[in-house]
Motif scaffolding. Structure first.
Motif: not given
Length: 131
Positions: A112-131
């Protein structure tokens, strides 16, 4: 007004905006989060980051952060006796509590660090949004 109506003005303080929240959290013996409904409580993440012991109810996103006996203590939502027991254990069992606060800090740094959260959000977007 509600504090006055309930005659709680001698034990409730409304501080307004604060810039020193990490210091305030470090000054707590324990942070209790007795929510009946909750998303992902940022205050718990902030408390763990400052190694403040946390006691939280087993509702919403709290158990995703507080793993009972590992990063804090969990109690059944709405159970005041269990809440009191969890706070008591937190204050009495200092060695176990210290291990939990260390593990909580590590969890925040790893997930949950400031360094990790952008990466986590990016992964969520890539997994759940259409290409």
């Amino acid at each position: 007004q509600k504090a006055r109506e309930l005659q709680l003005t001698d034990c409730v303080t409304f501080t307004g905006h604060r810039e020193d929240i990490p210091a305030v959290l470090r000054g707590l013996a324990v942070l209790a989060m007795p929510s009946l409904h909750e998303g992902i409580p940022q205050v718990i993440l902030q408390a763990l980051a400052t190694k403040t012991p946390v006691v939280g109810s087993n509702t919403g996103g709290i158990p995703e952060i507080i793993h009972h006996g590992e990063t804090g203590r969990i109690f059944p939502a709405g159970d005041a006796i269990a809440l009191a027991a969890a706070i008591r254990d937190t204050l009495r069992e200092t060695e176990a509590t210290k291990k939990m606060t260390d593990a909580g800090r590590k969890l925040v740094e790893e997930k949950y660090s400031l360094e990790k959260m952008p990466e986590t959000i990016d992964q969520l977007y890539r997994r759940h949004l259409p290409a």
